[in-house]
Design an enzyme around this catalytic site. Sequence first.
Site, short mmCIF file in Angstrom:
data_model
loop_
_atom_site.label_atom_id
_atom_site.label_comp_id
_atom_site.label_asym_id
_atom_site.label_seq_id
_atom_site.Cartn_x
_atom_site.Cartn_y
_atom_site.Cartn_z
N ARG A 100 0.87 -1.38 0.00
CA ARG A 100 -0.05 0.13 -0.14
C ARG A 100 0.74 1.23 -0.07
NH1 ARG A 100 -5.09 -1.07 4.04
NH2 ARG A 100 -6.14 -2.68 2.63
N ARG A 107 4.74 8.11 -6.24
CA ARG A 107 4.09 7.02 -6.90
C ARG A 107 5.15 6.03 -7.37
NH1 ARG A 107 0.21 7.82 -11.33
NH2 ARG A 107 -0.93 5.80 -11.30
N ASN A 139 -2.96 -1.53 -7.63
CA ASN A 139 -2.77 -0.17 -7.99
C ASN A 139 -1.33 0.05 -8.14
OD1 ASN A 139 -5.02 0.83 -9.35
ND2 ASN A 139 -5.94 0.88 -7.28
N ARG A 170 -18.78 3.33 -12.83
CA ARG A 170 -19.32 4.29 -11.74
C ARG A 170 -19.94 5.52 -12.70
NH1 ARG A 170 -13.89 3.94 -8.56
NH2 ARG A 170 -14.19 2.80 -6.74
N HIS A 194 -6.58 4.56 -15.27
CA HIS A 194 -7.50 4.10 -14.20
C HIS A 194 -7.23 5.47 -13.14
CE1 HIS A 194 -9.66 2.56 -10.78
NE2 HIS A 194 -8.62 2.06 -10.34
N THR A 249 -11.87 0.32 -0.61
CA THR A 249 -12.91 -0.01 -1.83
C THR A 249 -12.61 -1.51 -2.08
OG1 THR A 249 -11.67 0.27 -3.76
CG2 THR A 249 -12.82 2.27 -2.75
#
EC number: 1.1.1.27
Length: 334
Positions: A100, A107, A139, A170, A194, A249
């Site tokens: 995480r 990034r 991610n 969404r 994304h 999520t």
Amino acid sequence: MATLKEKLIAPVAEEETTIPNNKITVVGVGQVGMACAISILGKSLTDELALVDVLEDKLKGEMMDLQHGSLFLQTPKIVADKDYSVTANSKIVVVTAGVRQQEGESRLNLVQRNVNVFKFIIPQIVKYSPDCIIIVVSNPVDILTYVTWKLSGLPKHRVIGSGCNLDSARFRYLMAEKLGVHPSSCHGWILGEHGDSSVAVWSGVNVAGVSLQELNPEMGTDNDSENWKEVHKMVVESAYEVIKLKGYTNWAIGLSVADLIESMLKNLSRIHPVSTMVQGMYGIENEVFLSLPCVLNARGLTSVINQKLKDDEVAQLKNSADTLWGIQKDLKDL
């Protein structure tokens, strides 16, 4: 003396180990991995589900919990192990594992740490299931799909990123809410990266074939009195909002991944906005993965739809590609 089982059951065929037809592996049993697992089981897509993780107790607990629900499922075999041999003969492997982002972490640093994790995971997957299709969910998904493609040696039609499938869902949900119709009747596409630099294709938004931009030519622009642009902003912010409220999520991405798997295992040739290698398309020169509308069937991602994009939409796509390449070019050990 015959056992109870022998007294009860008279075999007709010789017992032999059968190779599963539609085996699916989920790597990583965190919130997202387990949401993928339950969504796959709920749609009865697989005859064998394998789970892999480094946390052995958590892994065994999740496996047992799912096995105890076997009566309510149509999946005869649920297995789990930290050893990747448990994944052998998978048709599809879903990768949700990864580290995480820490507070204040760049990034690039996050990606590099995930590259180091993937350097262990991906070769193991390919070793035991050389013919599989890999779906990357971790991610930043577009860059990690590129990393997976590089590390796996698989052809690009068998390495897919979950990409903008959820962003588009969404988008369609939020527009449908405003219009009072079901999301499946409201058509619209989010493409590109994304997340933050995704591109809403306003020129293609339609309901029952009626182009909404023809009814409101300013739709999606800053001059729109109805402020439809806010819908795309809400799409981009929705993950952050859910994370702020519940910490992560998982349900929607799990359902989204099961949707992609269904298109492939059932050979449906449905079109999804997923992350694929876009070099040579829309003037993009580098080896980057971005979401475009792609046909998914039993062979994997077999073709890309050439959407008629407006100049500003193409510019945004290229901008997305440049952002990703800026990070990818500095990755080490690929």
